[in-house]
Design a protein around this motif. Structure first.
Motif, mmCIF file in Angstrom:
data_model
loop_
_atom_site.group_PDB
_atom_site.id
_atom_site.type_symbol
_atom_site.label_atom_id
_atom_site.label_comp_id
_atom_site.label_asym_id
_atom_site.label_seq_id
_atom_site.Cartn_x
_atom_site.Cartn_y
_atom_site.Cartn_z
ATOM 1 N N PHE A 109 0.820 -1.211 0.000
ATOM 2 C CA PHE A 109 0.000 0.000 0.000
ATOM 3 C C PHE A 109 0.854 1.262 0.000
ATOM 4 O O PHE A 109 0.410 2.326 -0.471
ATOM 5 N N ASP A 110 2.106 1.171 0.508
ATOM 6 C CA ASP A 110 2.944 2.370 0.559
ATOM 7 C C ASP A 110 3.161 2.966 -0.835
ATOM 8 O O ASP A 110 3.371 4.165 -0.979
ATOM 9 N N ARG A 111 3.127 2.100 -1.861
ATOM 10 C CA ARG A 111 3.279 2.622 -3.237
ATOM 11 C C ARG A 111 2.103 3.520 -3.602
ATOM 12 O O ARG A 111 2.263 4.559 -4.232
ATOM 13 N N VAL A 112 0.913 3.085 -3.212
ATOM 14 C CA VAL A 112 -0.279 3.896 -3.515
ATOM 15 C C VAL A 112 -0.255 5.160 -2.659
ATOM 16 O O VAL A 112 -0.544 6.261 -3.133
ATOM 17 N N ARG A 113 0.121 4.997 -1.391
ATOM 18 C CA ARG A 113 0.184 6.160 -0.501
ATOM 19 C C ARG A 113 1.161 7.206 -1.057
ATOM 20 O O ARG A 113 0.857 8.401 -1.098
ATOM 21 N N ALA A 114 2.344 6.732 -1.504
ATOM 22 C CA ALA A 114 3.342 7.674 -2.035
ATOM 23 C C ALA A 114 2.822 8.354 -3.299
ATOM 24 O O ALA A 114 3.073 9.543 -3.538
ATOM 25 N N LEU A 116 -0.377 8.980 -3.921
ATOM 26 C CA LEU A 116 -1.423 9.926 -3.544
ATOM 27 C C LEU A 116 -0.858 11.158 -2.840
ATOM 28 O O LEU A 116 -1.322 12.276 -3.060
ATOM 29 N N LEU A 117 0.158 10.942 -2.002
ATOM 30 C CA LEU A 117 0.663 12.052 -1.195
ATOM 31 C C LEU A 117 1.756 12.842 -1.906
ATOM 32 O O LEU A 117 1.827 14.061 -1.781
ATOM 33 N N ASP A 118 2.622 12.142 -2.648
ATOM 34 C CA ASP A 118 3.794 12.811 -3.222
ATOM 35 C C ASP A 118 3.823 12.777 -4.742
ATOM 36 O O ASP A 118 4.798 13.219 -5.352
ATOM 37 N N GLY A 119 2.819 12.150 -5.355
ATOM 38 C CA GLY A 119 2.802 12.089 -6.814
ATOM 39 C C GLY A 119 3.772 11.074 -7.395
ATOM 40 O O GLY A 119 4.053 11.111 -8.602
ATOM 41 N N ALA A 120 4.306 10.161 -6.566
ATOM 42 C CA ALA A 120 5.204 9.125 -7.092
ATOM 43 C C ALA A 120 4.455 8.305 -8.150
ATOM 44 O O ALA A 120 3.269 8.017 -7.999
ATOM 45 N N ALA A 121 5.169 7.939 -9.226
ATOM 46 C CA ALA A 121 4.496 7.240 -10.332
ATOM 47 C C ALA A 121 4.062 5.847 -9.893
ATOM 48 O O ALA A 121 4.757 5.168 -9.131
ATOM 49 N N LEU A 122 2.893 5.421 -10.380
ATOM 50 C CA LEU A 122 2.473 4.031 -10.188
ATOM 51 C C LEU A 122 3.147 3.186 -11.253
ATOM 52 O O LEU A 122 3.367 3.655 -12.372
#
Ligand SMILES: NC(=O)c1ccc[n+]([C@@H]2O[C@H](COP(=O)([O-])OP(=O)(O)OC[C@H]3O[C@@H](n4cnc5c(N)ncnc54)[C@H](O)[C@@H]3O)[C@@H](O)[C@H]2O)c1
Ligand SMILES: [Fe+2]
Length: 363
Positions: A109-114, A116-122
């Motif tokens: 889930f940290d990938r999704v959180r990052a 949502l919060l920081d705009g990190a690419a999925l």
């Protein structure tokens, strides 16, 4: 002026369509996402007999998927061996949205959180297909490419959005909504009405979304009061399910507008069900929309008749007759709090879709 409409979701709609889910899994290892309710565990077991057992079962989804719960769900999914190739979401908006989060998480889930919060690419190659099997008639999440993710502790709501989050298929079986209690039928029915209207008073409206939205709104206004009287009537359940689907297909192209942006803080603060929070203010938002755009006015007239001001009053009475207070004070907002919320909601992304007069809205 030109326009485009796009929705890639295959839709299968029939009473009894649940029996087609196994064929849609098509032999792939599958994961089940559903609620902690016997009714849905039993349906999941039935699916397991037809399609083989799931490689992972996430059967504890609560209303409004929250940062606090999604970590464990994604981990359980990631631990599956063999890995799932498709996710079956058996539930309402909360389950379908949780399944989309799980699908995008790759088990973390940290990938999704990052994202949502920081705009990190999925990592879009890892986004798994979802088969959406709605058990409520309202959210339209079975045909949209986004998921609402709640961070109640942080006081925020996020939208996870990606074109690959359109479900692979929406398998809509109105019989699955028969067990929905009155409050759920009401809230989800009004969510569908809100989607239809919000896709009309919307800068992104196009002729296809508008036709779908007008049909959906007319149908909810005609069907919902009768359905609440006769919840076992499968013909009414079927009409309501189709109306919610049409509203979903409409706002899948436009997103929502001001009423939805108003709703999120109310749900975060008070736990008000989404469908109530995004519909109690529809008469007021409609009054602000009138005169904002000639095409929108014509479409609203196709729903409410030529006298739109009288139509907004009738919408107000429709909601009050169903037991939904349309006064912001009943939802915990005094005049000052209501003005602040309107100003904030108008400035947000969804609020900026609204074709109505923001200056009036900020009054
Ligand atoms: N992704 C989108 O496009 C989109 C659009 C609108 C709303 N949403 C989100 O969807 C969520 C709301 O979804 P919802 O309104 O479908 O409700 P829900 O999924 O939150 O369900 C509420 C409760 O109803 C019960 N329930 C569900 N189906 C039932 C049935 N057939 N019989 C008996 N009980 C049943 C479950 O116990 C559940 O806890 C919110 O989080 C909202 O933000 C998403
Ligand atoms: Fe909604």
């Amino acid at each position: 002026m030109g326009w485009s409409y796009h929705n890639p979701v295959r839709v299968e709609f029939a009473v009894g369509a649940f029996a087609r889910v196994a064929a849609a899994i098509a032999g792939r290892p599958w994961a089940l996402v559903t609620y902690p309710m016997d009714l849905f565990r039993e349906l999941g077991a039935r699916l397991g007999r037809d399609a083989g057992p799931p490689v992972a079962t996430i059967d504890d989804v609560a209303a409004n998927p929250d940062f606090a719960d999604l970590g464990a769900a994604c981990r359980r999914f990631g631990a599956a061996r063999p890995a799932a190739g498709v996710i079956v979401a058996l539930g309402g908006g909360s389950v379908i949205d949780a399944a989309k989060v799980v699908a995008a998480s790759g088990g973390d889930f940290d990938r999704v959180r990052a994202h949502l919060l920081d705009g990190a690419a999925l990592d879009e190659r890892r986004i798994l297909p979802v088969l959406a099997v709605p058990t409520t008639a309202g959210t339209g999440s079975e045909v949209t490419s986004w998921a609402t993710v709640w961070d109640t502790a942080g006081g925020r709501k996020h939208s996870l959005a990606h074109p690959r989050l359109y479900p692979e298929a929406a398998i809509v079986d109105p019989a699955l909504t028969l067990a929905a209690p009155r409050g759920l039928t009401l809230a989800t029915g009004l969510d569908a009405l809100s989607h239809a209207l919000e896709s009309l008073w919307n800068r992104n409206a196009n002729p296809v979304s508008a036709e779908l939205a007008v049909a959906a709104a007319r149908e909810v206004l005609a069907v919902l009061p009768r359905l609440l009287q006769r919840p076992d009537d499968i013909a009414l359940r079927t009409r309501q399910a189709q109306a919610a689907l049409f509203a979903g297909l409409a706002f899948s192209n436009t997103k929502t507008a001001l009423a939805h942006n108003i709703s999120y803080d109310i749900t975060l603060a008070r736990g008000t069900p989404h469908g109530i929070a995004c519909s109690f203010c529809l008469p007021q938002v409609m009054r602000w929309a009138i005169g904002g755009d000639a095409a929108c006015d014509a479409r609203l007239a196709a729903i409410f008749g030529a006298d739109l001001a009288a139509g907004a009053d009738r919408l107000d009475a429709f909601l009050r007759d169903l037991g939904v207070a349309t006064d912001p004070a009943a939802h915990g907002l005094d005049a000052a709090a209501w003005s602040r919320l309107i100003a904030k909601a108008s400035a947000g992304e969804r609020g900026r879709n609204f074709i109505g007069r923001h200056d009036l809205a900020a009054d």
